[in-house]
Design an enzyme around this catalytic site. Structure first.
Site, PDB file in Angstrom:
ATOM      1  N   ASP A   1      -3.397   4.286  -2.106  1.00 14.34           N
ATOM      2  CA  ASP A   1      -4.338   4.746  -1.064  1.00 14.34           C
ATOM      3  C   ASP A   1      -4.358   6.273  -1.041  1.00 14.34           C
ATOM      4  OD1 ASP A   1      -5.881   4.983   1.252  1.00 14.34           O
ATOM      5  OD2 ASP A   1      -4.224   4.476   2.592  1.00 14.34           O
TER       6      ASP A   1
ATOM      7  N   THR B   1     -11.615   6.319  10.677  1.00 13.09           N
ATOM      8  CA  THR B   1     -11.672   5.801  12.058  1.00 13.09           C
ATOM      9  C   THR B   1     -11.192   6.841  13.072  1.00 13.09           C
ATOM     10  OG1 THR B   1      -9.566   4.750  11.606  1.00 13.09           O
ATOM     11  CG2 THR B   1     -11.505   3.346  11.540  1.00 13.09           C
TER      12      THR B   1
ATOM     13  N   ASP C   1     -13.787  14.315  -4.803  1.00 14.04           N
ATOM     14  CA  ASP C   1     -13.913  15.559  -5.577  1.00 14.04           C
ATOM     15  C   ASP C   1     -15.157  15.412  -6.438  1.00 14.04           C
ATOM     16  OD1 ASP C   1     -13.236  17.959  -7.067  1.00 14.04           O
ATOM     17  OD2 ASP C   1     -11.146  17.611  -6.523  1.00 14.04           O
TER      18      ASP C   1
ATOM     19  N   LYS D   1       0.849  -1.204   0.000  1.00 16.06           N
ATOM     20  CA  LYS D   1       0.000   0.000   0.000  1.00 16.06           C
ATOM     21  C   LYS D   1       0.879   1.247   0.000  1.00 16.06           C
ATOM     22  CE  LYS D   1      -2.277   1.732   3.753  1.00 16.06           C
ATOM     23  NZ  LYS D   1      -2.112   3.196   3.796  1.00 16.06           N
TER      24      LYS D   1
ATOM     25  N   ARG E   1       3.605  -1.091  10.652  1.00 15.72           N
ATOM     26  CA  ARG E   1       4.774  -1.189  11.530  1.00 15.72           C
ATOM     27  C   ARG E   1       5.129  -2.578  12.031  1.00 15.72           C
ATOM     28  NH1 ARG E   1       2.316   3.821  14.624  1.00 15.72           N
ATOM     29  NH2 ARG E   1       0.521   2.717  13.732  1.00 15.72           N
TER      30      ARG E   1
ATOM     31  N   LYS F   1      -7.371   8.044  -1.549  1.00 15.87           N
ATOM     32  CA  LYS F   1      -8.705   8.456  -1.054  1.00 15.87           C
ATOM     33  C   LYS F   1      -9.247   9.650  -1.809  1.00 15.87           C
ATOM     34  CE  LYS F   1      -7.689   6.935   3.718  1.00 15.87           C
ATOM     35  NZ  LYS F   1      -6.224   6.723   3.659  1.00 15.87           N
TER      36      LYS F   1
HETATM   37  O1  C5P Z   1       1.571   0.644  11.157  1.00 17.16           O
HETATM   38  P1  C5P Z   1       0.137   0.244  11.091  1.00 17.16           P
HETATM   39  O2  C5P Z   1      -0.083  -1.252  10.971  1.00 17.16           O
HETATM   40  O3  C5P Z   1      -0.704   0.860  12.189  1.00 17.16           O
HETATM   41  O4  C5P Z   1      -0.354   0.885   9.712  1.00 17.16           O
HETATM   42  C1  C5P Z   1      -1.668   0.815   9.287  1.00 17.16           C
HETATM   43  C2  C5P Z   1      -1.842   1.474   7.958  1.00 17.16           C
HETATM   44  O5  C5P Z   1      -3.240   1.508   7.661  1.00 17.16           O
HETATM   45  C3  C5P Z   1      -1.357   2.918   7.889  1.00 17.16           C
HETATM   46  O6  C5P Z   1      -0.917   3.168   6.541  1.00 17.16           O
HETATM   47  C4  C5P Z   1      -2.606   3.713   8.181  1.00 17.16           C
HETATM   48  O7  C5P Z   1      -2.604   4.985   7.598  1.00 17.16           O
HETATM   49  C5  C5P Z   1      -3.683   2.849   7.536  1.00 17.16           C
HETATM   50  N1  C5P Z   1      -5.011   3.017   8.079  1.00 17.16           N
HETATM   51  C6  C5P Z   1      -5.299   2.813   9.428  1.00 17.16           C
HETATM   52  N2  C5P Z   1      -6.566   2.977   9.882  1.00 17.16           N
HETATM   53  C7  C5P Z   1      -7.535   3.341   9.046  1.00 17.16           C
HETATM   54  C8  C5P Z   1      -7.273   3.514   7.701  1.00 17.16           C
HETATM   55  C9  C5P Z   1      -5.982   3.350   7.255  1.00 17.16           C
HETATM   56  O8  C5P Z   1      -4.426   2.464  10.199  1.00 17.16           O
HETATM   57  N3  C5P Z   1      -8.761   3.452   9.501  1.00 17.16           N
END
Ligand code: C5P
Length: 237
Positions: free
Chosen positions: A59, A119, A64, A32, A210, A61
């Site tokens: 991603d 979220t 428009d 992603k 992460r 999003k």
């Molecule tokens: O590092 P981590 O596993 O928390 O990363 C989650 C990824 O998913 C990040 O790129 C974050 O921006 C994305 N994301 C999220 N929650 C959402 C939508 C997207 O954590 N509701």
């Protein structure tokens, strides 16, 4: 490629991201690319990740007027991305025009999914922008709109997955971030769910950042995530 794991390539620069990808096998995960890395590195970097053999979820999003989003989506599809997304709150006309515009790609059409309610937004944030519904009700409303517009699925939190699965079709794709193994730090994620549980609740693809990108051995962590979801019985959509 049939991994359900989408690794969030959340790096500041294409150099850091490329170094990370050097050790990753495109047969083992999808990637992603979000707003930070795309803004820093642009479409050429996206092409380079696809050229390495990875399926890319762009991603960005989009939100428009219908014409603008449809055209942006066509440009993204021309890059060769596997999945891209829009905000469902852009409305039915925006989503269906974008869906129609991607028809020209035939079998190579990228999956088009939508974000329902971010979220990061709670009930009072929705009230401030004039939405009286609870976040979950608004998620279900926008997911239904997305399905009716002919899109392929939505991004949803693990907390929403089982409710959504009851109200939308089984071939509608649910893409879920906030996934952690027991040993992983939650970081800034407030509600986390294990990979096996997320799949059992009805997710199709898991976005993991992460716990893989910061792992001592990203490949080992990825292998663990892949095996945790290997028991999923639902075919990939
Ligand atoms: O590092 P981590 O596993 O928390 O990363 C989650 C990824 O998913 C990040 O790129 C974050 O921006 C994305 N994301 C999220 N929650 C959402 C939508 C997207 O954590 N509701």
């Amino acid at each position: 490629m049939n991994s359900r794991i989408i690794v969030a390539l959340d790096f500041e620069s294409s150099k850091q991201a490329s170094n990370f990808l050097d050790n990753l096998d495109p047969e083992e995960c999808r990637i992603k690319i979000g707003k930070e890395l795309f803004t820093a590195s642009g479409p050429d970097f996206v092409r380079s990740v696809i050229a390495r053999g990875f399926d890319v979820f762009l991603d960005l999003k989009y939100h428009d007027i219908p014409n603008t989003v449809a055209k942006a989506a066509v440009v993204a599809a021309d890059l060769g991305v596997w999945m891209l997304n829009v905000h469902a709150s852009g409305g039915m006309a925006m989503m269906s025009k974008t869906r129609d515009a991607l028809e020209r790609f035939g079998a190579d059409r990228p999956k088009l999914i939508a974000v329902t309610v971010l979220t990061s937004m709670a009930g009072n944030d929705l009230a401030q922008i004039g939405i009286q519904a609870s976040p979950l009700d608004q998620v279900v409303r926008l997911a239904t709109l997305t399905e009716n517009a002919g899109l392929d699925g939505v991004v949803c939190s693990a907390a929403e997955t089982s409710t959504l699965r009851k109200s939308i079709g089984s071939d509608f794709c649910l893409v879920t971030p906030g996934i952690r193994r027991l040993e992983d730090a939650a970081g800034d994620q407030k509600r986390v769910v294990g990979p096996g549980e997320a799949i059992a609740n009805g997710s199709d693809y898991l976005v993991v950042g992460r716990p893989i990108t910061k792992a001592a051995s990203p490949n080992l962590a990825l292998a663990e995530f892949n095996s945790a979801v290997a028991g999923a019985v639902k075919p990939l959509v």
